[in-house]
Design an enzyme around this catalytic site. Sequence first.
Site: not given
Ligand code: GRF
Length: 217
Positions: A14, A16, A93, A112, A148, A177
């Site tokens: 988590g 992001n 996921m 992504h 995607d 990101e």
């Molecule tokens: C990130 O690289 C995002 O782009 C991809 O999965 C990863 C998730 O990372 N969809 P986090 O859980 O946000 O650290």
Amino acid sequence: MSRKRVAVLISGRGSNMAALIEAAKDSSYPAEIALVLSNREDAGGLLVAIAAGIATEVVEHTQFGTDRAGFEGALQATLEKHHIEIVCLAGFMRLLTAEFVGRWQGRILNIHPALLPAFKGLDTHKRALEAGAKVHGATVHFVVPEMDSGPIIAQGAVSILAGDTEEVLAARVLKVEHRIYPLALKLVAEGRVRVENGHCLVDGVRVPDAGAAVPSA
Ligand code: GRF
């Protein structure tokens, strides 16, 4: 203008999600993170969200076996319970069905780790290195049923440097990101993004798809 109520859907650490929570701490940010929802109770991000005082819910897909409609029905009920207006997938996921995605059309975003349309799917950093790409990056896009592939809201590029490993490159992209997701959510929450013929316009200007120039063989 009232702040949009956002749910962040996660399956893992988590980071992001944390970047979105951080951005939304600013009272002038147009969205509030009203819910963090995970399909795994062991997702590390849940603890981060709880520590930040954000409501969390877990809807475990394993409880539903092959019943995807049942899983998505439970997701939808949870989102409605929290009066969610925008959904941000952040390392979530599970693939979502066309029915679920259609219900959230224009209000569901994903991040992504590649410059789409280059490197859809998994292992993007490894594949970018193997393809000899010189630039790489990350994309925030609206979710459509095809994985995607939705209209691109924002992208950020990084250089691939000599000697980069997958891990080093992943860390460089992750920093991007964490910058572009809060930016993209802000634009959407402010109603500044319109989709026309499968492409986003921000303030009326078409967003270029930077990844179209990246070799992704
Ligand atoms: C990130 O690289 C995002 O782009 C991809 O999965 C990863 C998730 O990372 N969809 P986090 O859980 O946000 O650290």
